[in-house]
Motif scaffolding. Sequence first.
Motif, short mmCIF file in Angstrom:
data_model
loop_
_atom_site.label_atom_id
_atom_site.label_comp_id
_atom_site.label_asym_id
_atom_site.label_seq_id
_atom_site.Cartn_x
_atom_site.Cartn_y
_atom_site.Cartn_z
N VAL A 155 -3.80 24.88 -58.02
CA VAL A 155 -3.43 25.08 -56.62
C VAL A 155 -3.01 26.52 -56.37
O VAL A 155 -3.50 27.19 -55.47
CB VAL A 155 -2.29 24.12 -56.23
CG1 VAL A 155 -1.74 24.47 -54.87
CG2 VAL A 155 -2.78 22.69 -56.23
N VAL A 187 -10.22 18.56 -62.46
CA VAL A 187 -8.90 19.12 -62.20
C VAL A 187 -8.00 18.80 -63.37
O VAL A 187 -7.96 17.66 -63.82
CB VAL A 187 -8.30 18.52 -60.90
CG1 VAL A 187 -6.89 19.02 -60.71
CG2 VAL A 187 -9.17 18.89 -59.72
N VAL A 213 -7.02 20.89 -52.42
CA VAL A 213 -7.78 21.66 -53.40
C VAL A 213 -9.27 21.45 -53.20
O VAL A 213 -10.07 22.38 -53.27
CB VAL A 213 -7.36 21.27 -54.83
CG1 VAL A 213 -8.26 21.94 -55.85
CG2 VAL A 213 -5.91 21.67 -55.08
N SER A 214 -9.67 20.22 -52.91
CA SER A 214 -11.07 19.91 -52.68
C SER A 214 -11.60 20.64 -51.45
O SER A 214 -12.70 21.19 -51.46
CB SER A 214 -11.25 18.40 -52.52
OG SER A 214 -12.60 18.07 -52.27
N ALA A 223 -5.69 29.00 -54.21
CA ALA A 223 -5.52 28.73 -52.80
C ALA A 223 -4.78 29.75 -51.98
O ALA A 223 -4.93 29.77 -50.78
CB ALA A 223 -4.82 27.38 -52.64
N CYS A 244 4.36 24.44 -53.80
CA CYS A 244 4.25 23.72 -55.08
C CYS A 244 5.62 23.46 -55.69
O CYS A 244 5.86 22.38 -56.23
CB CYS A 244 3.37 24.51 -56.04
SG CYS A 244 1.66 24.63 -55.51
#
Length: 373
Positions: free
Chosen positions: A359, A350, A289-290, A363, A264
């Motif tokens: 994120v 989001v 993310v999905s 994740a 990120c």
Amino acid sequence: MTALQVIEVLGGSSQVQIYSYVSKIFASLSNPLRDQRSEVRVAAARTLGACLGQVPMSDRNARNPWLNFLFEEQKRNYQMNSVEGFHGALLISQELLQHGGMYMQSHFAQACDMALKLKDHRDPAVHRAAIALLPVLARYSPQEFTRAGSGGSESMLGRACNYLITLSRASDRDRATAFLALGSIAQYCSTEFRSFLEPTTRAIRDALIQRAKMRIPPAEADETVAAVLQTIATLATAMGPALTRYMRDILDLMFTAGLSQALCDSLLVLEREVGQLQPAIQGRLLDMVSIILVGVPFRPTQQSLDDLEQRMGAMSMHYAAGANGHRANAGAATNGNGAGAGGGRDTYTVPAGDSTSLVVRAASSIPVTVDTL
């Protein structure tokens, strides 16, 4: 070791109290800088740098004798022709370059020659200290670093970059160190580094491909991947939009390492420095993310398809970027029990303000493999 750490802290925070002891400290560091233990030599070098920072730059009468003493100490260490001597000489040179002002200008060529001669040394501490010295030299005098040698010989920049690119491909152990050094050199010599941008990005791409083939779990810490992501961010800062054409393949490979703070941070710098990549970065982040949250790539809201799914009784999972960042019922506004006209269908949103908050939160512990992407 403890005494060195105490003096380092004092040197970094108490100028008045330690200034009168600087000459004694410098003399007492001679033995620790050639100690048999590499960690002691490194600690002594940090202490040396902290104390050098306390000597006023304007006080040349007091400063130059100490700098002369340290430079002679560096030469004595190098002439010992031992692992301890070589390592100590490299460490002293690095501190003189970082804290000695213009003193090392007349000794710059000698420092370059020492780094090049010791870069392939068999001892890991000497080898890595020589590599670490290369970006320090580039920062100290970019003009000298990029200037061609006598008779048209290759510049220090060319020799350093060619060596580091080769090292990043040949050695798993030193790959992270090589990439970080390349990024730093690019930052200090951005214009002249353009000719090395293509081979550097090619080495970055190959390193990411190799990691993807090894199928290392994304959540597992990886020093090389962290260094690669940091190098990409540094290259973006140094080269700006010139990096765009080289990121076509690399951007997808960056995501194969899994979502992490390092990824990120790198993407934020890319988005800021290379604006042309913003749509691609945002699209790939939404997809990832999905995939993590619902197992499928991101699909924008399509009203006609939603209505069809509603009539068929299917659950629709969409993301609406720019909403409030919480799970919300699509029909909550039409009645009080949370079941709206959409038959209780949920919409996931989001947050638009920070593309990395969700994120990083969701994740890091969930593996995302190359096959999934």
